[in-house]
Structure formats: structure tokens, C-alpha cells
Motif scaffolding. Structure first.
Motif, mmCIF file in Angstrom:
data_model
loop_
_atom_site.group_PDB
_atom_site.id
_atom_site.type_symbol
_atom_site.label_atom_id
_atom_site.label_comp_id
_atom_site.label_asym_id
_atom_site.label_seq_id
_atom_site.Cartn_x
_atom_site.Cartn_y
_atom_site.Cartn_z
ATOM 1 N N TRP A 242 -8.596 47.620 -44.413
ATOM 2 C CA TRP A 242 -7.282 47.099 -44.031
ATOM 3 C C TRP A 242 -7.271 45.570 -44.018
ATOM 4 O O TRP A 242 -6.603 44.953 -43.200
ATOM 5 C CB TRP A 242 -6.824 47.637 -42.669
ATOM 6 N N ASP A 243 -8.021 44.990 -44.909
ATOM 7 C CA ASP A 243 -7.996 43.547 -45.072
ATOM 8 C C ASP A 243 -6.641 43.154 -45.693
ATOM 9 O O ASP A 243 -6.093 43.904 -46.500
ATOM 10 C CB ASP A 243 -9.143 43.154 -46.014
ATOM 11 N N PRO A 244 -6.082 41.991 -45.327
ATOM 12 C CA PRO A 244 -4.763 41.629 -45.853
ATOM 13 C C PRO A 244 -4.653 41.698 -47.377
ATOM 14 O O PRO A 244 -3.612 42.090 -47.904
ATOM 15 C CB PRO A 244 -4.572 40.198 -45.364
ATOM 16 N N LEU A 367 2.810 46.293 -44.239
ATOM 17 C CA LEU A 367 3.283 44.903 -44.347
ATOM 18 C C LEU A 367 3.478 44.297 -42.959
ATOM 19 O O LEU A 367 3.093 43.147 -42.691
ATOM 20 C CB LEU A 367 4.608 44.885 -45.127
ATOM 21 N N TRP A 368 4.046 45.099 -42.086
ATOM 22 C CA TRP A 368 4.297 44.656 -40.703
ATOM 23 C C TRP A 368 2.978 44.295 -40.012
ATOM 24 O O TRP A 368 2.847 43.252 -39.379
ATOM 25 C CB TRP A 368 5.037 45.771 -39.955
ATOM 26 N N GLY A 369 1.983 45.180 -40.178
ATOM 27 C CA GLY A 369 0.681 44.911 -39.576
ATOM 28 C C GLY A 369 0.020 43.676 -40.177
ATOM 29 O O GLY A 369 -0.630 42.900 -39.470
ATOM 30 N N THR A 370 0.207 43.501 -41.479
ATOM 31 C CA THR A 370 -0.404 42.349 -42.151
ATOM 32 C C THR A 370 0.216 41.046 -41.651
ATOM 33 O O THR A 370 -0.484 40.038 -41.471
ATOM 34 C CB THR A 370 -0.204 42.482 -43.681
ATOM 35 N N LEU A 371 1.537 41.095 -41.430
ATOM 36 C CA LEU A 371 2.243 39.870 -41.038
ATOM 37 C C LEU A 371 2.322 39.678 -39.530
ATOM 38 O O LEU A 371 2.693 38.598 -39.060
ATOM 39 C CB LEU A 371 3.672 39.886 -41.617
ATOM 40 N N VAL A 386 -5.077 41.816 -36.116
ATOM 41 C CA VAL A 386 -4.610 43.181 -36.368
ATOM 42 C C VAL A 386 -5.584 43.804 -37.362
ATOM 43 O O VAL A 386 -5.545 43.512 -38.554
ATOM 44 C CB VAL A 386 -3.168 43.171 -36.915
ATOM 45 N N GLY A 387 -6.481 44.609 -36.843
ATOM 46 C CA GLY A 387 -7.545 45.184 -37.678
ATOM 47 C C GLY A 387 -7.403 46.678 -37.856
ATOM 48 O O GLY A 387 -6.353 47.261 -37.552
ATOM 49 N N PRO A 388 -8.437 47.323 -38.347
ATOM 50 C CA PRO A 388 -8.379 48.757 -38.645
ATOM 51 C C PRO A 388 -7.875 49.643 -37.497
ATOM 52 O O PRO A 388 -7.141 50.593 -37.759
ATOM 53 C CB PRO A 388 -9.830 49.104 -39.006
ATOM 54 N N PRO A 389 -8.242 49.384 -36.212
ATOM 55 C CA PRO A 389 -7.727 50.294 -35.176
ATOM 56 C C PRO A 389 -6.202 50.361 -35.156
ATOM 57 O O PRO A 389 -5.615 51.430 -34.990
ATOM 58 C CB PRO A 389 -8.264 49.673 -33.869
ATOM 59 N N PHE A 390 -5.552 49.207 -35.367
ATOM 60 C CA PHE A 390 -4.085 49.168 -35.390
ATOM 61 C C PHE A 390 -3.554 49.972 -36.577
ATOM 62 O O PHE A 390 -2.695 50.845 -36.428
ATOM 63 C CB PHE A 390 -3.621 47.700 -35.488
ATOM 64 N N CYS B 73 -16.936 34.694 -36.860
ATOM 65 C CA CYS B 73 -17.328 33.894 -38.037
ATOM 66 C C CYS B 73 -16.177 33.739 -39.030
ATOM 67 O O CYS B 73 -16.267 32.946 -39.957
ATOM 68 C CB CYS B 73 -18.534 34.520 -38.743
ATOM 69 N N GLY B 74 -15.116 34.530 -38.839
ATOM 70 C CA GLY B 74 -13.972 34.434 -39.749
ATOM 71 C C GLY B 74 -13.969 35.520 -40.809
ATOM 72 O O GLY B 74 -13.184 35.491 -41.745
ATOM 73 N N CYS B 75 -14.848 36.520 -40.633
ATOM 74 C CA CYS B 75 -14.993 37.536 -41.676
ATOM 75 C C CYS B 75 -13.988 38.678 -41.552
ATOM 76 O O CYS B 75 -13.879 39.482 -42.469
ATOM 77 C CB CYS B 75 -16.396 38.125 -41.635
ATOM 78 N N THR B 76 -13.289 38.790 -40.431
ATOM 79 C CA THR B 76 -12.321 39.862 -40.117
ATOM 80 C C THR B 76 -12.987 41.199 -39.772
ATOM 81 O O THR B 76 -12.289 42.184 -39.555
ATOM 82 C CB THR B 76 -11.273 40.111 -41.238
#
Lengths: 682, 194
Positions: A242-244, A367-371, A386-390, B73-76
């Protein structure tokens, strides 16, 4: 060579501006020679851009380190196939790659589209050329965006390619995604051309349909290979984070999938014209939005290029394109009235509409989570993550709803379904879903989401199997065909429909694989040579890892430390798995990057045994490993292959006209069987 | 008479094709030096030095706690994934040590997370807590979907009613029995072709 490249870029830029001027500012409709000039300009731009690409590749292969791009992304000892992929490894090269491919697609759109769309083609050329002009403008006028920029000195060797990009997946993944993004320009160009020419019948849909399916295939392949690369190269044992930037590739895939479903309603019933136009425009804008995210650095991502002003070119382009496109849509609103109305809530049309709602809803939620981090910071002044759990919390239920609709859609008749029809259609798929659910529960599988996912997977497979079986059975009955001949002819006579069903099977495979990942076992261990560690797999097997030792050697452009583990399953010898640390060096033997990790893998349909050599404490041969058991991962790649096969089948042109002998008329043809031969169009 | 130089040349010629083939195929060229059984020939090739693992490194509760917090570290990535994936990162091992230290002190997962939030801010959480404005983050997608579904259902119902009204008024005027039969057949064919 850089001079030739610069010249070619400027030539393409000026031809593009000139042709766009002709397309939009002249009455080419009354002057066939002007229309022809606009169309031919697409070929001229393509040739100029191919010359520019040749110039850059020539610089890369000649190790001309005076070119800043070549010095930044290659080195003398970089293997040749990675010299090819170095073309799109950096911001500048990827911009040129985008422009070149768009030039090629723009030419192909002119060359391959039937002349009956001659009212649209000059506009299509004008639009594609204008978009090419934008990309060239970014390169020519953007800050540090020109791939032919020279250094004031010539370094003896280049920096080399990031080790994580030195993977076969990265040779294929970025170009595939780019091809997907770029080919979306052609459906968009046809949509805008149709509105400009006020030719809003089904013509533009027919002209761009195969382009849309092709874009979808490229995006699917690009996303799947990206997952494969992330799995093999990043060493985390997962496929989707779920990386942007991952999300950015998912947005247009979702809306394009929605379009490929809803366009069937427009073709069949003349409905949803406005919605389809909105989806085509929205999909193109989302592809540009993804590019903006990747290149602007406004959202933190492991995939991003470094922050630069280039991103703001894309933001401006995005805004201008959105305003122009939606203004045009607004002015043509009345011309896009539906030709028919929905007749029932329980109909194929309604099911497709809810399918569209789910797909667009997921696109919105992603998109909402990304923004949301940006929105939150703007509203509260506080940064959040906002990472994978979200994303999992919000999107898993939506995904299951979509899987449910994937099974439901094909079962409901067009226009209006009767209760009897519903009973007849649903009984087998529902039974398949319930049996799957029950068997897995009895086997000890627990957890709401895994059971629901696999139960729904059974339901969808039941639907697809029923569709194929009824069609085959009816053909066997009507034409006396053998089962395989009946299957072959059924599919070949309605490729889009059955190609679509095959795609659904591929989607099921993805869901199955995601369920498998939920049962991942992961443990960190340190071992001395000869030591054994045992990990219990989710299936209850004992996987024993015996560390055999670490060898170190030099290979090509790297210094390798390779740790070997002998693996057994319940005492039976399975494989020797080797995981490596690689210290990349330049041609003078100097380290270029920090040591990277190469995963060791034993893979079968049931599970992957995944080993990551983390390094050694105190420089000894004692080694640290991450040992991971990943059930069902192979089904991602199998799903990807099935998806592509289905997509290719759906877009395959024509269909054989096979003469068959009709045995006897039947009162009621089976679902999906033509009452008369040839009634079903591909 | 064969000199030593000739012998070396001959050996070179004999070995050259194999050497070239090995180079072409990227085959390994072993490096001597592993005689010292317990030490790597060149430890720096194997990346950063690893600390000795303890049982707490694999403790499910420690892992679950680390999975809820982001590496700085900024890696997400979350702390656990980063420390077991990116072996060049110096941040996640340090954060992991802090988590372990707090754990050993007897802190609960919530207390550990509160400690890091107080120090690093809310951004250290992998997902924002569902409170205040963040609730919008969780609720809006569902609300949009729900609104869309209700709107779609209402729209389909309205269209359905309009079609029914048109059919009732138009049927006696426009439809002859033959036309009706043709229309039914056309619909049946549509269904079949779909």
C-alpha cells in the motif's frame, strides 16, 4: 549523440505544436490535405523520438559518462541487459521513454484505426501530439529533466544501477506499467475527439475498445510483475505494501476495469454514455496523478524519484487536462443522453452498475487513504501515517463485496431477471461457495475474512464453470459437437465474454493468494554451520533448515556472500536454498552501494519457503536469517498469467466462421448459446 | 626446448576458453580465504554487523507492537518489517532496542506506543487512531460507498418506474401482436448473446 538527441527532441516538440495547432485551430474538415498533415505528423513525431531514444541508448552502451544520465545510472561493468533497463531507471530517461512510447502508440492509433473514423483521427492525432509535446516540454524546460544534459567533466566510471533495480523483474515491470499508463492516452484521445467532433454514437467506443483492453493488460502485467519484484527483491516476504506509488498504479486499473464492464452496457443498450466518458477521462487523469505522485515527492514513498520541480509540471498538466476535459463533457452533456432506460433492479445492467460502484469506491478509498496524510496535515497541522493497517481495514470488506459481484454479474439476465431464472442460475454457484466454505471450516480453517474470501472464490468459480458448462452442453446438444470442439467454438465465437470469465478466474487466484499470505510464518534466527532450526508451517509440517555455511566470491560486478541452507519437510529432503549478500562494485573494484540482499526461495503450489540472509555478527560465519513460510504465493503469478490470457482472448481480433451442421432445433437454447449460428459477436 | 614461459603460455591458452565462458555466464570465481572456519573472508561484503538475537526478537507481542509503529528512516515500513527487511537501516534496530528496553521494564504494548507517540508524534503510528478528525479517514470511504449505493438504487428505481409508465401508456398504441412477439424474441436473443 547528445546533439542529435537534443535536435530530435526539439524537432518532435515543434512538429507536435504545429500539428496541434492544425488540429484545433483550423477547419481541417473542409481541407483533406490538412487532416492528412495532422495525421502524418504523428509518424514524424514518432520517428524524431525514436532518434532521440537511439541517441540516449547509444550514449548508454558507449559508456559516455560525460552524459550526466549515463554517469548516474550505469557503470562499465553493468551487465548489458541492465544497460537496456537503465534507459528508464531514472527520472530523465523515463520521461523520454514515456514520450517515445506515446509517439509509437499515437502512430499505431493512426495506422490501425479504420478509415471510417476519419472524422475523429485528426483530433486523436492532435491530442496525442499535444500530450507528447507536454512530455518533451518537461524534458526541455524542466529542472534537471533533460536526459542529454552533459557534465563539465567526464568521470572514469559511472555510479552504476541501484542493486534493487538489477533484477529481471525491473527490466519488465516499469516498461509494462508505463505501457499501461501511456496507452491510456489513446482511449482518452478518442473520447475527447468524439466530443470535439460531436460524434457521440458508439463509434468512438468501437475505435478505442481494444486499446482500453490492451492498457488493462499492460497495467495488470505491470502491477503483477511489480509484486513479483517486490517479493523477490525487497526481502520482506510480501507482495503489496500500500505504498503511495503502488496505489497510484492501482487507481487507473480499478477505474479502467469499471469502464470495461460499463462499456458493455453502452454497446448493448446505449446507456451510461456520460458515465463511460467520465470513466475514460478519470482513468487518464489518474494515470497522470500517479506520475505526479512518483515524480513530485509530495508523498513519501520508497518508489519515488527525488523531489523536483518536474512534479509540478504534472500537477499543472493534470489540472488543465481535468478542466478542459470536464468542461467539454459538460458542453456535450445533452448529446450523451441514454438511448434506453433501466428496467429492473434485478438485471445484468444493475449488477454492472453496482460492480462499477464497488470498483470506483475502492479506487476512491485507496485515493483517499493515499491523500489523507496531506489532508490531515492541511486541516490539523499534524503529520500522520496511513499504512497497510488502514488500507486493509477499509478495503478488505470492499474487495469481498467486489468478489461477490464478480460471481453475481454473469448470473443475472439483461433487462430483467425472473425469480425462476435467478433460482436456476444461482443454485450451483451458491452450492459451490457453501461447499468450499464448509470443507475449509471442517479442515480447521478459521477467521472471518479467509473463510469468506475462499467461500466467495468457490462461488465465483462455480459461476464461471456453470457458464462454460451450459454453453458447451448446449452446443453439444444443438450441433452434435464433441466437448472440446464445442468449448473451442463457444469461446472463439464470443471471445470478450469468455475471455472476461477467464479473467475472473485469475482474480479468484489473486484472492486465494492473498488469503495464503495472511497465514505467513516468519522467524529471525542466528545459526552456526551445521545447526538446524525448525519452523512449523501453517499446514502443520515441520520445515527444518540446516545451515551449511557461507561462501564468498567475486562475480561480474559484485562481491557475493552466499549462505546455503539445506531444507527438509517432515524429514524429507526438499532443497538447498541459497540467499546472498551482494556488494556491488564499479570497474575499479570500489563499492558503489550498500550491500543488498538476494532472497533464497523454494516455491511450489502449496507454499514458498523464503530465506533472507541478513548478515553476520562480528564478521564470523555465524549467520542471521529471516525464515519465512508463505502459503499459496504462487497463485499470484498463476493468477497473473490467467488474467493476461483472458485479456488477450478478449481483445483477440475476429473469429473463425465455422460452418456446423445443426442436428435438430431445440425449444430453449442454453444460456450463452446462439439460437442461430453466428448470432454471438466477438 | 620448452621454457617455463612457454609452459605458462600453454596453460593460459588451455584455461582461457573456460575462463572466458565463466565470465560470460557470470559464474562464480571462488576466492580463497575461508580456511579460517569461523571468520568470513571479507565480513564487509556481508553487510552491516548484526547484533546477537534474543528470544524477545521473535516475541509475538513485541512484533505486534512494532508492527503498529513506523520506522523513522523514511522508508514507510513498520519497525518490525524494516528491521527484518532493510538490513542497511540503522533506525529500525535502534527503535527495536528501545521497544525491548521498555518491554523489559514491564511496559505494556499500549504504554510503549504512547511513549513513542509522545516523543515522535502521531506520524509514528502506521494507521492514525480513530479519533477526532482521523475518524473521517476511516468513515468517508464507507459513507461514499453507502451514499453511492443508495443513490444508485434510488436512480434505478426511478428509471424503472419511468419505463413502466411509458410501457403502460404506449403499449396499446404502438405494439401489435407481431411486434410484441418480435420484441420478445429480440430480448431473448439479447439475453442469449450477452
Amino acid at each position: 549523440m547528445t546533439l542529435l538527441g537534443q535536435f530530435a527532441l526539439w524537432a518532435a516538440f515543434l512538429i507536435g505544436l504545429w500539428s496541434a495547432g492544425l488540429a484545433f485551430l483550423t477547419r481541417w474538415q473542409d481541407r483533406p490535405e490538412l487532416a492528412a498533415a495532422v495525421q502524418r505528423s504523428a509518424y514524424a513525431i514518432c520517428i524524431a523520438l525514436l532518434v532521440a531514444a537511439f541517441a540516449l541508448w547509444k550514449g548508454i552502451f558507449a559508456h559516455d559518462f560525460n552524459i550526466e544520465y549515463v554517469a548516474s545510472y550505469t557503470s562499465r561493468n553493468l551487465p548489458e541487459y541492465y544497460l537496456v533497463s537503465a534507459f528508464w531507471a531514472g527520472q530523465k530517461g523515463s520521461l523520454l521513454f514515456w514520450a517515445v512510447v506515446l509517439g509509437i502508440f499515437g502512430s499505431l492509433a493512426q495506422a490501425l484505426t479504420s478509415s471510417r473514423f476519419r472524422d475523429l483521427l485528426p483530433y486523436v492525432a492532435g491530442i496525442t501530439n499535444l500530450i507528447v509535446v507536454f512530455f518533451i516540454a518537461v524534458m526541455l524546460f524542466g529542472e534537471h529533466a533533460n536526459p542529454f544534459e552533459r557534465l563539465s567533466f567526464t568521470p572514469p566510471d559511472g555510479n552504476g544501477l541501484n542493486p534493487q533495480l538489477q533484477n529481471p523483474g525491473m527490466v519488465v515491470h516499469p516498461p509494462m506499467l508505463y505501457l499501461g499508463y501511456i496507452s491510456l492516452t489513446i482511449p482518452f484521445a478518442f473520447a475527447i475527439a468524439a466530443m470535439l467532433a460531436r460524434k457521440l454514437d458508439a463509434g468512438w467506443i468501437i475505435a478505442m475498445r481494444k486499446w482500453a483492453i490492451m492498457s488493462w493488460i499492460f497495467l495488470s502485467v505491470g502491477i503483477t510483475i511489480g509484486m513479483w519484484w517486490a517479493y523477490l527483491e525487497l526481502g520482506w516476504g510480501g507482495v503489496w505494501g500500500w505504498d503511495p506509488v503502488e496505489n497510484a498504479s492501482f487507481h487507473p486499473w480499478l477505474t479502467l476495469t469499471a469502464f470495461l464492464h460499463s462499456v458493455m452496457i453502452q454497446e448493448k443498450r446505449g446507456m451510461l454514455k456520460r458515465w463511460n466518458m467520465t470513466l475514460v477521462i478519470g482513468t487518464f487523469l489518474l494515470s497522470i496523478f500517479g506520475t505526479f505522485i512518483t515524480r513530485s515527492g509530495v508523498i513519501a514513498s520508497v518508489h519515488s524519484f527525488t523531489q523536483s520541480s518536474v512534479g509540478y509540471f504534472f500537477l499543472a498538466f493534470l489540472m488543465v487536462t481535468a478542466i478542459v476535459s470536464f468542461t467539454l463533457l459538460y458542453t456535450r452533456w445533452d448529446s450523451l443522453k441514454p438511448e434506453a432506460e433501466l428496467e429492473s433492479m434485478v438485471s445484468r445492467e444493475s449488477a454492472f452498475l453496482f460492480n462499477n460502484l464497488a470498483l470506483v469506491g475502492i479506487a476512491f478509498s485507496v485515493l483517499w487513504g493515499t491523500l489523507f496524510p496531506i489532508i490531515s496535515e492541511a486541516v490539523r497541522g499534524t503529520k500522520i501515517t496511513v499504512g497497510p493497517p488502514f488500507f486493509n481495514r477499509v478495503n478488505i470488506p470492499l474487495g469481498l463485496f467486489l468478489l461477490f459481484l464478480t460471481g453475481v454479474g454473469p448470473l443475472i439476465a439483461w433487462r430483467k431477471a425472473s425469480v425462476r431464472n435467478l433460482q436456476r442460475q444461482f443454485i450451483v454457484p451458491v452450492a459451490a461457495g457453501l461447499v468450499t466454505f464448509g470443507v475449509l471450516f471442517a479442515m480447521g480453517l478459521r477467521g472471518f475474512y479467509p473463510l469468506m474470501s475462499l467461500g466467495l472464490a468457490g462461488f465465483v468459480l462455480g459461476t464461471v464453470a456453470q457458464e462454460f458448462w451450459r454453453g458447451v452442453r448446449a452446443r453439444m446438444s444443438m450441433y452434435g459437437e464433441h466437448i472440446f470442439a464445442a468449448l473451442s467454438r463457444l469461446v472463439s465465437r464470443n471471445r470478450r465474454r469468455y475471455g472476461g470469465y477467464i479473467v475472473h478466474v485469475g482474480i479468484v487466484a489473486y484472492f486465494v493468494a492473498f488469503v495464503g499470505l495472511a497465514f505467513q510464518e516468519k522467524v529471525s534466527v542466528q545459526m552456526v554451520p551445521g545447526q538446524t532450526e525448525v519452523v512449523r508451517s501453517p499446514y502443520g509440517h515441520d520445515i527444518a533448515f540446516t545451515y551449511m555455511g557461507t561462501s564468498q566470491y567475486q562475480s561480474l560486478n559484485r562481491l557475493v556472500s552466499a549462505a546455503t541452507l539445506q531444507v527438509t519437510r517432515d524429514g524429507k529432503r526438499l532443497d538447498d536454498i541459497v540467499s546472498e549478500k551482494r556488494q556491488h562494485v564499479d570497474s575499479f573494484g570500489r563499492p558503489t552501494f550498500e550491500p543488498s540482499t538476494e532472497v533464497g526461495l523454494h516455491s511450489d503450489l502449496r507454499e514458498d519457503i523464503y530465506v533472507v540472509y541478513a548478515g553476520s555478527p562480528d564478521g564470523t560465519e555465524r549467520a542471521q536469517f529471516s525464515l519465512i513460510i508463505n502459503p499459496l504465493v504462487n497463485w499470484f503469478w498463476i493468477g497473473g498469467v490467467i488474467l493476461v490470457l483472458g485479456g488477450v482472448l478478449a481483445m483477440w481480433p475476429g473469429g473463425p466462421q465455422i460452418k456446423t451442421k445443426r442436428r435438430a432445433p431445440v425449444a430453449q437454447a442454453g444460456y450463452g448459446v446462439p439460437l442461430r449460428e453466428g448470432a454471438v459477436k466477438g | 626446448m620448452t621454457t617455463r614461459r612457454d609452459a605458462v603460455r600453454l596453460m593460459g591458452l588451455l584455461l582461457l576458453p573456460g575462463a572466458l565462458r565463466a565470465q560470460d555466464q557470470g559464474e562464480a570465481t571462488p576466492v580463497a580465504g575461508l580456511d579460517d572456519a569461523d571468520r568470513l573472508y571479507s565480513p564487509e561484503w556481508a553487510g552491516r554487523n548484526r547484533d546477537t538475537l534474543t528470544a524477545l526478537d521473535n516475541d509475538p507481542l513485541v512484533i505486534a507492537t512494532e508492527r503498529r509503529m513506523r520506522c523513522t528512516c523514511g522508508c514507510t515500513l513498520d519497525i518490525y518489517t524494516c528491521r527484518t527487511t532493510d538490513f542497511t537501516c540503522t533506525f529500525s534496530p535502534a527503535l527495536h532496542k528501545e521497544v525491548i528496553a521498555l518491554w523489559v521494564e514491564g511496559k505494556t504494548p499500549e504504554e510503549i506506543i504512547d511513549f513513542f507517540v509522545a516523543r515522535e508524534g502521531e506520524a509514528i503510528l502506521m494507521a492514525p487512531p480513530a479519533e477526532g478528525f482521523n475518524v473521517a479517514g476511516y468513515v468517508v470511504p464507507g459513507l461514499v460507498m453507502l451514499t453511492g449505493a443508495l443513490g444508485l438504487a434510488a436512480w434505478i428505481s426511478r428509471r424503472k418506474a419511468e419505463v413502466a409508465a411509458v410501457e403502460i401508456t404506449a403499449a396499446p398504441v404502438a405494439t401489435t401482436p407481431d411486434e410484441a412477439a418480435r420484441e420478445r424474441l429480440r430480448r431473448a436473443l439479447d439475453d442469449v448473446e450477452s
